[in-house]
Design an enzyme around this catalytic site. Structure first.
Site, PDB file in Angstrom:
ATOM      1  CG  MET A 194     -32.481 -43.213 -71.256  1.00  0.00           C
ATOM      2  SD  MET A 194     -33.222 -44.403 -72.386  1.00  0.00           S
ATOM      3  CE  MET A 194     -34.049 -45.489 -71.257  1.00  0.00           C
ATOM      4  CG  HIS A 222     -31.266 -41.527 -62.525  1.00  0.00           C
ATOM      5  ND1 HIS A 222     -32.600 -41.833 -62.348  1.00  0.00           N
ATOM      6  CD2 HIS A 222     -30.877 -42.205 -63.631  1.00  0.00           C
ATOM      7  CE1 HIS A 222     -32.995 -42.643 -63.308  1.00  0.00           C
ATOM      8  NE2 HIS A 222     -31.981 -42.895 -64.093  1.00  0.00           N
ATOM      9  CD  GLN A 234     -31.317 -46.922 -74.641  1.00  0.00           C
ATOM     10  OE1 GLN A 234     -30.443 -46.095 -74.895  1.00  0.00           O
ATOM     11  NE2 GLN A 234     -31.420 -47.456 -73.419  1.00  0.00           N
ATOM     12  CD  GLN A 271     -26.860 -48.973 -70.051  1.00  0.00           C
ATOM     13  OE1 GLN A 271     -27.820 -48.987 -70.806  1.00  0.00           O
ATOM     14  NE2 GLN A 271     -26.805 -48.183 -68.985  1.00  0.00           N
ATOM     15  CB  SER A 302     -37.267 -44.799 -64.794  1.00  0.00           C
ATOM     16  OG  SER A 302     -36.054 -44.117 -64.525  1.00  0.00           O
TER      17      SER A 302
HETATM   18  O1  PAF Z   1     -29.089 -46.526 -68.684  1.00  0.00           O
HETATM   19  C1  PAF Z   1     -29.676 -45.651 -69.359  1.00  0.00           C
HETATM   20  O2  PAF Z   1     -30.422 -44.832 -68.817  1.00  0.00           O
HETATM   21  C2  PAF Z   1     -29.473 -45.626 -70.866  1.00  0.00           C
HETATM   22  O3  PAF Z   1     -29.363 -46.892 -71.396  1.00  0.00           O
HETATM   23  C3  PAF Z   1     -28.298 -44.732 -71.294  1.00  0.00           C
HETATM   24  C4  PAF Z   1     -26.971 -45.252 -70.758  1.00  0.00           C
HETATM   25  C5  PAF Z   1     -28.521 -43.305 -70.810  1.00  0.00           C
HETATM   26  C6  PAF Z   1     -28.205 -44.709 -72.829  1.00  0.00           C
HETATM   27  O4  PAF Z   1     -29.376 -44.245 -73.403  1.00  0.00           O
END
Ligand code: PAF
Length: 285
Positions: free
Chosen positions: A35, A42, A66, A158, A191
């Site tokens: 995101m 990242h 979300q 997740q 973040s």
């Molecule tokens: O982990 C994230 O940054 C978000 O939940 C994702 C996997 C990009 C989905 O929007």
């Protein structure tokens, strides 16, 4: 420093055309969905992508579905130019940055719901969150058609939800989890750490310390119920305003373990609020 600007595509059609070209040349492609508001964590996903594929695509999409209405969608940090520079520096090959309209066309009416593994923990604390995540990740995976998709283990629930969804829907991609990238005191890079004041930053480090202590106790055979209670108490004593959960769960399906000692693979997962930042972290037992 890489002076070559990173190619950016905004539409599904452009993304598919580039991936198809690479595929036709016999190249393997990795996707790292994000995101934005990128940090070293990242970038480690992109590096892992390079270890498993010839080309790495990063996506940046702050996914509105979300976030609950009271959450930080509007405040979520966004700086596409800075993110693109960081991605170029680690050799990312393509940035996919769709608009909300590209991702959710008028009349959009489909939701992907994963039951079971998405229900406890953040599923309870953030109703609707995982439906938003599963839906957008299913779309990103189908849009990119990558061979490999990489997600950080910091968002462990997740990751498990995505693994379940990919298996259940026969999405042809290999999902890889990347180890959590941590700061010197163990705080997981996130973040949302940008929201922390200096004083809150000191408290935030205690989340990792509490998890590490819990893992040690569980490995020594201490009962789950005692370890969970001690973990919650430690976070409250450290200065967290609210502890959403501090729980010991099965590593794969996140089923409840305990109340006695742990047998088999497990994970300790916690979420707690400090200032404006809701931090989550987890550790393998
Ligand atoms: O982990 C994230 O940054 C978000 O939940 C994702 C996997 C990009 C989905 O929007």
């Amino acid at each position: 420093m890489n002076d070559t600007p990173l190619p950016i595509v905004r539409t599904v059609a452009e993304l598919r055309a580039q991936v198809a070209e690479w595929r036709a040349a016999g190249l393997r492609v990795a996707l790292t969905p994000t995101m934005g508001a990128l940090h070293e964590g990242h970038l480690s996903l992109v590096r892992l992508g390079h270890a498993h594929a010839d080309r790495v695509v990063a996506s940046i999409f702050v996914n509105p579905t979300q976030f609950a209405p009271h959450e930080d969608f509007d405040a979520y940090p966004r700086d596409l130019a800075a993110d693109a520079r960081m991605l170029a520096d680690v050799g990312c090959d393509l940035l996919y940055a769709p608009s909300v309209a590209e991702m959710y066309a008028p009349g959009f009416a489909t939701t992907v719901t994963v039951t079971g593994v998405s229900e406890p923990l953040d599923g309870q604390a953030r109703p609707g969150h995982f439906a938003g995540v599963s839906t957008v990740v299913a779309k990103l995976l189908l849009q990119a058609g990558a061979d490999v998709a990489i997600f950080g283990e910091k968002d462990y629930q997740q990751l498990q939800v995505i693994r379940r969804m990919v298996a259940d829907l026969d999405i042809p991609v290999t999902v890889l989890g990347a180890p959590t990238s941590r700061l010197q005191d163990g705080l997981a890079r996130s973040s949302r750490n940008a929201y922390l004041s200096d004083a809150e930053r000191q408290v935030a480090g205690q989340l990792n310390a509490a998890l590490a202590k819990a893992v040690k106790r569980l490995q020594a055979g201490d009962p789950v119920a005692e370890v969970e209670a001690a973990g919650k108490a430690a976070l409250t004593a450290a200065g967290f305003q609210r502890v959403d959960y501090f729980e010991v769960r099965g590593a794969e399906d996140l089923s409840r373990l305990g109340p006695g000692p742990v047998s088999g693979p497990g994970r300790v997962l916690a979420a707690a609020l400090i200032g404006r930042a809701r931090l989550i972290d987890n550790m393998a037992i």
